[in-house]
Design a protein around this motif. Structure first.
Motif, PDB file in Angstrom:
ATOM      1  N   THR C  65     -24.492   8.904  36.603  1.00 31.83           N
ATOM      2  CA  THR C  65     -24.292   8.938  35.152  1.00 31.83           C
ATOM      3  C   THR C  65     -24.876   7.705  34.482  1.00 31.83           C
ATOM      4  O   THR C  65     -24.816   6.592  35.007  1.00 31.83           O
ATOM      5  CB  THR C  65     -22.795   9.079  34.812  1.00 31.83           C
ATOM      6  OG1 THR C  65     -22.071   8.066  35.503  1.00 31.83           O
ATOM      7  CG2 THR C  65     -22.273  10.449  35.198  1.00 31.83           C
ATOM      8  N   LEU C  66     -25.437   7.931  33.304  1.00 33.61           N
ATOM      9  CA  LEU C  66     -26.188   6.887  32.614  1.00 33.61           C
ATOM     10  C   LEU C  66     -25.815   6.889  31.133  1.00 33.61           C
ATOM     11  O   LEU C  66     -26.145   7.821  30.405  1.00 33.61           O
ATOM     12  CB  LEU C  66     -27.694   7.158  32.818  1.00 33.61           C
ATOM     13  CG  LEU C  66     -28.714   6.254  32.121  1.00 33.61           C
ATOM     14  CD1 LEU C  66     -28.498   4.789  32.488  1.00 33.61           C
ATOM     15  CD2 LEU C  66     -30.132   6.685  32.512  1.00 33.61           C
ATOM     16  N   HIS C  67     -25.120   5.843  30.730  1.00 33.48           N
ATOM     17  CA  HIS C  67     -24.626   5.702  29.360  1.00 33.48           C
ATOM     18  C   HIS C  67     -25.529   4.690  28.666  1.00 33.48           C
ATOM     19  O   HIS C  67     -25.448   3.502  28.945  1.00 33.48           O
ATOM     20  CB  HIS C  67     -23.171   5.215  29.437  1.00 33.48           C
ATOM     21  CG  HIS C  67     -22.540   4.908  28.123  1.00 33.48           C
ATOM     22  ND1 HIS C  67     -21.728   3.806  27.946  1.00 33.48           N
ATOM     23  CD2 HIS C  67     -22.576   5.535  26.937  1.00 33.48           C
ATOM     24  CE1 HIS C  67     -21.285   3.774  26.686  1.00 33.48           C
ATOM     25  NE2 HIS C  67     -21.790   4.815  26.056  1.00 33.48           N
ATOM     26  N   THR C  68     -26.422   5.165  27.794  1.00 32.83           N
ATOM     27  CA  THR C  68     -27.518   4.309  27.326  1.00 32.83           C
ATOM     28  C   THR C  68     -27.280   3.777  25.917  1.00 32.83           C
ATOM     29  O   THR C  68     -26.147   3.572  25.513  1.00 32.83           O
ATOM     30  CB  THR C  68     -28.864   5.078  27.391  1.00 32.83           C
ATOM     31  OG1 THR C  68     -28.886   6.090  26.376  1.00 32.83           O
ATOM     32  CG2 THR C  68     -29.085   5.725  28.746  1.00 32.83           C
ATOM     33  N   THR C  69     -28.350   3.589  25.166  1.00 31.20           N
ATOM     34  CA  THR C  69     -28.266   3.055  23.802  1.00 31.20           C
ATOM     35  C   THR C  69     -28.209   4.196  22.786  1.00 31.20           C
ATOM     36  O   THR C  69     -28.502   5.345  23.107  1.00 31.20           O
ATOM     37  CB  THR C  69     -29.474   2.141  23.519  1.00 31.20           C
ATOM     38  OG1 THR C  69     -30.656   2.792  23.993  1.00 31.20           O
ATOM     39  CG2 THR C  69     -29.324   0.808  24.218  1.00 31.20           C
ATOM     40  N   HIS C  70     -27.909   3.855  21.554  1.00 26.89           N
ATOM     41  CA  HIS C  70     -27.617   4.865  20.533  1.00 26.89           C
ATOM     42  C   HIS C  70     -28.830   5.764  20.242  1.00 26.89           C
ATOM     43  O   HIS C  70     -29.873   5.273  19.793  1.00 26.89           O
ATOM     44  CB  HIS C  70     -27.177   4.149  19.256  1.00 26.89           C
ATOM     45  CG  HIS C  70     -26.454   5.020  18.281  1.00 26.89           C
ATOM     46  ND1 HIS C  70     -25.978   6.277  18.595  1.00 26.89           N
ATOM     47  CD2 HIS C  70     -26.102   4.815  16.985  1.00 26.89           C
ATOM     48  CE1 HIS C  70     -25.367   6.800  17.544  1.00 26.89           C
ATOM     49  NE2 HIS C  70     -25.437   5.936  16.543  1.00 26.89           N
ATOM     50  N   ARG C  72     -30.739   7.354  22.315  1.00 21.27           N
ATOM     51  CA  ARG C  72     -31.879   7.296  23.241  1.00 21.27           C
ATOM     52  C   ARG C  72     -31.690   8.107  24.513  1.00 21.27           C
ATOM     53  O   ARG C  72     -32.511   8.000  25.424  1.00 21.27           O
ATOM     54  CB  ARG C  72     -32.182   5.847  23.630  1.00 21.27           C
ATOM     55  CG  ARG C  72     -32.153   4.837  22.505  1.00 21.27           C
ATOM     56  CD  ARG C  72     -33.184   5.090  21.451  1.00 21.27           C
ATOM     57  NE  ARG C  72     -33.054   4.141  20.355  1.00 21.27           N
ATOM     58  CZ  ARG C  72     -33.338   4.410  19.089  1.00 21.27           C
ATOM     59  NH1 ARG C  72     -33.770   5.611  18.743  1.00 21.27           N
ATOM     60  NH2 ARG C  72     -33.198   3.496  18.164  1.00 21.27           N
ATOM     61  N   ALA C  75     -34.723   9.945  25.777  1.00 19.78           N
ATOM     62  CA  ALA C  75     -35.853   9.098  26.174  1.00 19.78           C
ATOM     63  C   ALA C  75     -35.631   8.538  27.587  1.00 19.78           C
ATOM     64  O   ALA C  75     -36.539   8.535  28.419  1.00 19.78           O
ATOM     65  CB  ALA C  75     -36.048   7.970  25.170  1.00 19.78           C
ATOM     66  N   PHE C  76     -34.408   8.100  27.863  1.00 21.00           N
ATOM     67  CA  PHE C  76     -34.073   7.641  29.226  1.00 21.00           C
ATOM     68  C   PHE C  76     -34.181   8.820  30.198  1.00 21.00           C
ATOM     69  O   PHE C  76     -34.736   8.699  31.285  1.00 21.00           O
ATOM     70  CB  PHE C  76     -32.653   7.078  29.274  1.00 21.00           C
ATOM     71  CG  PHE C  76     -32.509   5.672  28.746  1.00 21.00           C
ATOM     72  CD1 PHE C  76     -32.533   4.579  29.600  1.00 21.00           C
ATOM     73  CD2 PHE C  76     -32.336   5.435  27.395  1.00 21.00           C
ATOM     74  CE1 PHE C  76     -32.378   3.278  29.120  1.00 21.00           C
ATOM     75  CE2 PHE C  76     -32.192   4.137  26.897  1.00 21.00           C
ATOM     76  CZ  PHE C  76     -32.211   3.056  27.760  1.00 21.00           C
TER      77      PHE C  76
END
Lengths: 178, 377, 275
Positions: C65-70, C72, C75-76
């Motif tokens: 799991t990958l909790h990224t930026t607002h 995005r 894109a990730f």
């Protein structure tokens, strides 16, 4: 610093001057075993506008990569001649296209006023090889590079299928000064 | 160095260096004067089974390389000033999540669109401080085409070894300049890869520092299921706002750099007998400085020289040593005075510091620097 | 027999951060049942999110799991998918996250038709920051930044997705949790970019301000105000006035991005004649 030799190829965007500089510098750096650095400066236009490409040649290290006191200046447009001939050092070589450059600068220069573009257009039949015609002339004027090595460098960089055209352009340019 | 002689442009050397280092993913967005790096890799990466993608914007490009790196691919993006401003958001994400990646900024002139085809060195402070929050910064600033190749390789090595993004700062002059360089044979330059866990997936903690300050990293998809978040997190990778956990983790991010200076710091320090003037310069301005130093020597003026190759962390030691010897330090840079503050900071008032600054789109010439040398002697 | 969610939940991560009455849990459970239905390998599945209430969901479930930026997440996720196309990649995002700050990534992921499933937790509001209007807040509604009523008009997520090129597009609601589960499962198995517009509710910051009743009232509202696409065909424009259409809007086959890139790899490596 005495062995530093500065060449500037100038004209308009689209005349292949950056490529011309790359070929000349590559011929010297890879095949003559002398140091050469090539740089360029250009505006936002892909075609037209002012364009210049510089080659610094030296036996020693080339620290500053840009030309400041030019030994050989090629001008393929009047605009570039007006703009850049001030950087040409006294006794330096001015190689100007005889069709495009009608007003030559005053000064103590060795002037070669030659039909570079006309040779490309009329004798080779392709105006876009004017840069290679100019390279031929430069090869004839420079002590640091042989015509053979410039030809070797030309053939590495030009599109497949245009080799004989470019070879002819190069030798016709060479003949203009020799 | 054993290898193949080529006549390369700086941007070409960067792309080639990336491939040499094992880069297998590039996510980018077109911007002058960095675009050649993307163009070359769009051609080369698929040939070796890698992937190239042109994203919808710079933010997405930066995001994509972090995503690819989390799957285990060494990843690169390249841009210039305006694009760098946009990448900063996710640069911070890579810092806090400790995802290795390399970002190239081929600097051009001006704030905003500025001078798109002109050189500049105005992003040196942005490279260190640009993304918000406290974060480690590793920034390399090569000064020749060969050095661009070598430092690109080193950028990947440091990113992998330290699990942190590394910025390669070049500029329009060296990015577009062509010189003869040697592409070393495989194996000549050392290549480092991130360390991966040697425990079982059940025992795996994504930020386990029991074996060292840089935790081993597992690839997504390799069986080590874990959570990655831009929130402050504990060793398990899950969010925490416990002060007792947040502070040491933030400090560890910085310590990864400060405790590894032996592999990060790199500089050139030239000393001349009796020098009373010194120069600190980096990138293409360092070439002008070197030419000026040689001319000054011909005029009988000895000049000392410090050239940071790793720009951040800044090499304090040689600068301080030089300041103890000379009266004046000249800092030529293509900005209106940025690294000069860092030089001031680390010399403890031991010398006078003056700048030579140009932001007109023309490079600083050796003559510009020489004039200043003559003036201060 | 009740479905056992434990197999997919990370132990010790509950309670979640969502407010009592929030419907995000219903969407999360629909996603989990869909993943189970499709039978995805947990090790080979990556769930990516951005910022906001919905974006906390990946932290609770046992995948990569990958909790990224607002904004995005896509894109990730695109980097993840391109780096290893054999991974199953799912994005979860709120309406503000996916369509405002992430709007550019959203339309370009649609355009590329990359094999990622995007589930929009669409509750018409920025919940985490306290109820500011979002790109799906209806015209005239109240939010903390539209004290005089919302002057903007809302995106129709399905229309936007189709216009941008997504090849699987559906809309479900938290009242219709079983069809929602089926849509999510179909979106995951679909080869190409899938968008599931999952209509849900935010009683705390949207419902209270607009006097929409209890959390249950808000969920029941979907029962009375949505019409399935098939049923809608038999209704007059007058009968459809004010109704929200649900169901599968598009399910098309089109070349998928990673497969197209694989062809480029083969071309570059000279495996394809004439390349």
């Amino acid at each position: 610093m005495a062995d530093r030799y500065e060449v500037r190829l100038s004209g308009a965007g689209g005349q292949g001057l950056v490529l011309g500089g790359v070929i000349l510098a590559e011929a010297i750096a890879l095949f003559e075993g002398i140091n050469a650095v090539q740089t360029q400066s250009y505006g936002p236009e892909a075609r037209g506008g002012a364009s210049k490409s510089e080659v610094i040649i030296s036996d020693g290290d080339i620290d500053y990569p840009k030309a400041t006191k030019i030994d050989l200046l090629l001008c393929l447009t009047q605009e570039s001649c007006d703009k850049y001939s001030v950087d040409l050092k006294e006794g330096g070589i001015l190689l100007a296209d005889s069709r495009m450059v009608t007003k030559l600068p005053e000064g103590n220069y060795k002037v070669y006023h030659l039909p570079i573009i006309d040779t490309a257009k009329d004798k080779v039949g392709k105006v876009f090889v004017a840069n290679i015609v100019a390279l031929g002339a430069i090869a004839g004027l420079l002590k640091s590079v042989s015509l053979e090595n410039v030809e070797k460098a030309v053939l590495r960089r030009v599109p497949k299928g245009t080799e004989s055209l470019n070879r002819r352009a190069l030798s016709l340019g060479y003949e203009l000064v020799t | 160095m054993k290898g193949k002689e080529v006549f390369f442009q700086g941007n070409e050397a960067c792309a080639e260096g990336a491939l040499y280092a094992g880069c297998r993913f590039f996510g980018g967005y077109p911007i002058t004067p960095s675009t050649e790096i993307a163009e070359i890799l769009s051609n080369r990466l698929p040939k070796i089974g890698g992937a190239f993608i042109q994203m919808e914007d710079e933010i997405a490009a930066m995001a994509s390389i972090i995503g690819a790196s989390l799957v285990g691919k060494k990843s690169l993006t390249a841009t210039s000033g305006p694009g760098m401003s946009l990448k900063l958001e996710n640069l911070g994400f890579a810092c806090i999540t400790e995802v290795p990646c390399v970002i190239v900024n081929v600097m051009r002139g001006g704030p905003s669109t500025g001078l798109p085809t002109g050189p500049g060195q105005s992003d040196v402070m942005q490279a260190k401080w640009g993304t918000h929050g406290d974060h480690p910064a590793v920034v390399l600033a090569p000064a020749s085409v060969q050095e661009i190749f070598n430092e690109t390789v080193r950028a990947f090595n440091l990113a992998e070894r330290l699990r942190t993004p590394v910025i390669l700062l070049t500029d329009e002059i060296i990015g577009h300049m062509r010189e003869k360089i040697v592409i070393p044979e495989e194996g000549v330059l050392e290549i480092w890869d991130r360390s991966r866990p040697d425990c079982s997936p059940e025992e795996f903690l994504p930020y386990d520092t029991s074996k060292g300050i840089v935790p081993p990293m597992a690839d997504f998809g390799s069986g080590y299921r874990h959570h990655v978040t831009g929130l402050n997190h504990d060793a398990s990778g899950f969010p925490t706002n416990k002060p007792s956990l947040v502070q040491p983790e933030e400090e560890r991010l910085m310590a990864k750099v400060t405790e590894n200076l032996d592999i990060i710091e790199k500089y050139e320090h030239l000393k001349k007998d009796g020098a009373k003037v010194g120069i600190v310069a980096y990138g293409s301005s360092a070439r002008s400085a070197k030419a000026a130093i040689k001319q000054a020597e011909e005029e009988g003026i000895p000049v000392d020289f410090v050239r940071p190759i790793t720009l951040w962390p800044y090499p304090t030691e040689p600068t301080l040593e030089m300041a103890g010897k000379v009266d004046v330090i000249i800092v030529p840079e293509m900005n209106l005075g940025q690294m000069i503050d860092e030089v001031q900071r680390c010399i403890l008032g031991k010398a006078r510091v003056i700048g030579v600054n140009r932001v007109d789109g023309d490079p600083i010439t050796p003559e510009n620097i020489l004039e200043k040398i003559r003036e201060v002697v | 027999m009740a479905f056992n969610y434990d197999k997919y939940m990370r132990p010790g991560k509950l309670p979640h951060i969502w407010c009592p009455g929030c419907a995000h849990g219903i969407v999360m459970k629909s996603i989990i049942r869909a993943l189970d239905r499709v039978g995805l390998d947990k090790d080979r599945t990556v769930i990516v999110s951005g910022i906001g209430c919905a974006s906390r969901m990946p932290g609770y479930v046992d995948f990569n799991t990958l909790h990224t930026t607002h904004g995005r997440s896509l894109a990730f996720a695109t980097g993840v998918k391109m780096a290893d196309p054999s991974l199953n990649v799912i994005c979860v995002a709120g309406d503000g996250d996916s369509l405002a700050i992430g709007g550019n990534h959203f339309i370009h992921a649609c355009r590329r038709n990359i094999d990622i499933t995007m589930i929009v937790f669409n509750n018409n509001i920025y919940g985490m920051t306290g109820g500011q209007f979002s790109p799906t807040t209806p015209h005239g509604k109240l939010a903390s930044t539209t004290p005089y009523g919302n002057p903007d008009y809302a995106f129709d997520v399905a229309e936007l997705s189709m216009g941008a090129g997504a090849t699987y597009v559906s809309r479900g609601t938290v009242y219709h949790a079983i069809p929602l589960e089926r849509q999510i499962a179909d979106g995951i198995t679909h080869k190409g970019f899938s968008v599931i517009d999952a209509l849900c509710t935010c009683p705390t910051t949207y419902g209270r301000r607009n006097k929409l009743g209890s959390p249950i009232d808000m969920i029941l509202w979907f029962k009375d105000n949505t019409v399935g696409l098939k049923a809608a065909q038999k209704l007059s424009p007058e009968e459809l006035e004010g109704k929200i259409l649900t169901g599968v809007f598009r399910n098309d086959i089109k070349p998928e991005y990673c497969e197209e890139y694989q062809k480029i790899i083969e071309m570059a490596q000279g495996a394809v004649a004439g390349g």
